[in-house]
Motif scaffolding. Sequence first.
Motif, PDB file in Angstrom:
ATOM      1  N   THR A   1     -14.199  -1.220  -3.661  1.00 47.32           N
ATOM      2  CA  THR A   1     -13.884  -0.001  -2.916  1.00 47.32           C
ATOM      3  C   THR A   1     -12.748  -0.255  -1.933  1.00 47.32           C
ATOM      4  O   THR A   1     -11.792   0.535  -1.833  1.00 47.32           O
ATOM      5  CB  THR A   1     -15.129   0.507  -2.172  1.00 47.32           C
ATOM      6  OG1 THR A   1     -16.141   0.869  -3.123  1.00 47.32           O
ATOM      7  CG2 THR A   1     -14.791   1.714  -1.312  1.00 47.32           C
TER       8      THR A   1
ATOM      9  N   ASP B   1       0.838  -1.193   0.000  1.00 44.15           N
ATOM     10  CA  ASP B   1       0.000   0.000   0.000  1.00 44.15           C
ATOM     11  C   ASP B   1       0.877   1.248   0.000  1.00 44.15           C
ATOM     12  O   ASP B   1       2.108   1.170  -0.105  1.00 44.15           O
ATOM     13  CB  ASP B   1      -0.978  -0.025   1.183  1.00 44.15           C
ATOM     14  CG  ASP B   1      -0.276   0.018   2.543  1.00 44.15           C
ATOM     15  OD1 ASP B   1       0.918   0.356   2.590  1.00 44.15           O
ATOM     16  OD2 ASP B   1      -0.943  -0.297   3.548  1.00 44.15           O
TER      17      ASP B   1
ATOM     18  N   GLU C   1      -4.337   2.343  -3.569  1.00 43.52           N
ATOM     19  CA  GLU C   1      -3.927   3.696  -3.914  1.00 43.52           C
ATOM     20  C   GLU C   1      -3.842   4.616  -2.699  1.00 43.52           C
ATOM     21  O   GLU C   1      -3.572   5.819  -2.848  1.00 43.52           O
ATOM     22  CB  GLU C   1      -4.880   4.268  -4.965  1.00 43.52           C
ATOM     23  CG  GLU C   1      -4.884   3.455  -6.250  1.00 43.52           C
ATOM     24  CD  GLU C   1      -5.655   4.118  -7.377  1.00 43.52           C
ATOM     25  OE1 GLU C   1      -5.866   5.342  -7.310  1.00 43.52           O
ATOM     26  OE2 GLU C   1      -6.034   3.414  -8.325  1.00 43.52           O
TER      27      GLU C   1
ATOM     28  N   LEU D   1      -6.264   5.686  -0.725  1.00 43.29           N
ATOM     29  CA  LEU D   1      -7.329   6.679  -0.777  1.00 43.29           C
ATOM     30  C   LEU D   1      -8.281   6.521   0.399  1.00 43.29           C
ATOM     31  O   LEU D   1      -8.491   5.404   0.892  1.00 43.29           O
ATOM     32  CB  LEU D   1      -8.133   6.524  -2.078  1.00 43.29           C
ATOM     33  CG  LEU D   1      -7.393   6.739  -3.399  1.00 43.29           C
ATOM     34  CD1 LEU D   1      -8.324   6.436  -4.570  1.00 43.29           C
ATOM     35  CD2 LEU D   1      -6.875   8.166  -3.494  1.00 43.29           C
ATOM     36  N   PRO D   2      -8.913   7.609   0.834  1.00 42.62           N
ATOM     37  CA  PRO D   2     -10.020   7.470   1.776  1.00 42.62           C
ATOM     38  C   PRO D   2     -11.149   6.673   1.134  1.00 42.62           C
ATOM     39  O   PRO D   2     -11.285   6.653  -0.107  1.00 42.62           O
ATOM     40  CB  PRO D   2     -10.453   8.922   2.033  1.00 42.62           C
ATOM     41  CG  PRO D   2      -9.317   9.762   1.583  1.00 42.62           C
ATOM     42  CD  PRO D   2      -8.620   9.006   0.489  1.00 42.62           C
ATOM     43  N   GLU D   3     -11.951   6.049   1.960  1.00 49.36           N
ATOM     44  CA  GLU D   3     -13.011   5.185   1.423  1.00 49.36           C
ATOM     45  C   GLU D   3     -13.955   5.945   0.502  1.00 49.36           C
ATOM     46  O   GLU D   3     -14.409   5.402  -0.507  1.00 49.36           O
ATOM     47  CB  GLU D   3     -13.793   4.556   2.570  1.00 49.36           C
ATOM     48  CG  GLU D   3     -14.834   3.555   2.095  1.00 49.36           C
ATOM     49  CD  GLU D   3     -15.525   2.837   3.234  1.00 49.36           C
ATOM     50  OE1 GLU D   3     -16.619   2.285   3.007  1.00 49.36           O
ATOM     51  OE2 GLU D   3     -14.984   2.829   4.359  1.00 49.36           O
ATOM     52  N   THR D   4     -14.248   7.196   0.824  1.00 55.20           N
ATOM     53  CA  THR D   4     -15.182   7.957  -0.017  1.00 55.20           C
ATOM     54  C   THR D   4     -14.616   8.181  -1.418  1.00 55.20           C
ATOM     55  O   THR D   4     -15.346   8.066  -2.407  1.00 55.20           O
ATOM     56  CB  THR D   4     -15.488   9.316   0.633  1.00 55.20           C
ATOM     57  OG1 THR D   4     -14.254   9.994   0.943  1.00 55.20           O
ATOM     58  CG2 THR D   4     -16.300   9.139   1.914  1.00 55.20           C
ATOM     59  N   GLN D   5     -13.317   8.473  -1.507  1.00 55.50           N
ATOM     60  CA  GLN D   5     -12.704   8.676  -2.819  1.00 55.50           C
ATOM     61  C   GLN D   5     -12.606   7.363  -3.595  1.00 55.50           C
ATOM     62  O   GLN D   5     -12.814   7.329  -4.814  1.00 55.50           O
ATOM     63  CB  GLN D   5     -11.322   9.309  -2.663  1.00 55.50           C
ATOM     64  CG  GLN D   5     -11.348  10.737  -2.168  1.00 55.50           C
ATOM     65  CD  GLN D   5      -9.967  11.344  -2.101  1.00 55.50           C
ATOM     66  OE1 GLN D   5      -9.055  10.947  -2.833  1.00 55.50           O
ATOM     67  NE2 GLN D   5      -9.782  12.319  -1.215  1.00 55.50           N
ATOM     68  N   ALA D   6     -12.288   6.288  -2.890  1.00 55.30           N
ATOM     69  CA  ALA D   6     -12.227   4.987  -3.550  1.00 55.30           C
ATOM     70  C   ALA D   6     -13.599   4.590  -4.065  1.00 55.30           C
ATOM     71  O   ALA D   6     -13.735   4.065  -5.181  1.00 55.30           O
ATOM     72  CB  ALA D   6     -11.696   3.934  -2.581  1.00 55.30           C
TER      73      ALA D   6
ATOM     74  N   ALA E   1      -9.051   1.441  -2.291  1.00 56.19           N
ATOM     75  CA  ALA E   1      -8.583   2.256  -1.166  1.00 56.19           C
ATOM     76  C   ALA E   1      -7.221   1.768  -0.681  1.00 56.19           C
ATOM     77  O   ALA E   1      -6.307   2.569  -0.438  1.00 56.19           O
ATOM     78  CB  ALA E   1      -9.604   2.201  -0.031  1.00 56.19           C
TER      79      ALA E   1
END
Length: 286
Positions: free
Chosen positions: A90, A32, A97, A99-104, A94
């Motif tokens: 998702t 990660d 990359e 990323l926060p879960e919302t962005q993923a 996440a």
Amino acid sequence: MADRLSVFKTYKLYVGGKFPRSESGRVYEVTDSEGNWLANAPLASRKDARDAVVAARKAFGGWSGATAYNRGQILYRVAEMLEGRRAQFTAEVAAAEGLPETQAAAQVDAAVDRWVWYAGWSDKVAQIAGSANPVAGPYFNLSSPEPTGVVAVLAPQEPSFLGLVSVIAPAIVTGNTVVAVASERAPLPALSLAEVLATSDLPGGVVNLLSGRTAELGAPLAAHQDVNAIDLAGADAELAAELEAAAADNLKRVRRPAPVDWSADPGTGRLLSFLETKTVWHPMGV
């Protein structure tokens, strides 16, 4: 309840509708954004790339001969199946990359929507890429788009999942078959996509997914005499120049890398990139 052993997922390549390991048995560690181990991904070899081209060529006749409406239905089915596995993808995006879960989740939603977008174009692309041509003489002169053939795709390095979908879907909806090299740093969502493709109605060999070193796999695909076109979206400028030169040996169609906002409306550019134009003359009846 007794403690259970963790069941780690084994990621494999996707070639010809099957899930082989790399022929060399090699793997590489995927981590990660903080360097924590996520999984071992197969490190595909040149032999794997050649096998994928053979599978794609074998599938081309049936896929290109299917009706455009049928191809659109199959792409929509892929979207349906991805929608049912949003939570899994998702989580994988996440982790891959950082990323926060919302962005993923937004990236996964965009990838699902991208399948639907191209599914809708399947039986309409001929209307913007074809034409009836005015000619002097008692003839009908009609031009219509046809698929180029086997398309090699170097998927964008980021976003690993949305970028992959954005280069695969437009190539296959028009009847091409694809050999795709997943993001080198974040291949796991792409390899999970193979599980969705395998259980959808997509015939084996239409999409073949490889993970490994982009440069190592790009070279044999660019030079392969049975690959008709190559999309260099995931190559840097130096690698793209080398692969473009190799692609010239059999006059491959080349789509060069360029800055792209993968979350934006995709338009029809990639949809039209891997089409040839067939023109037919037909005498008018009396």
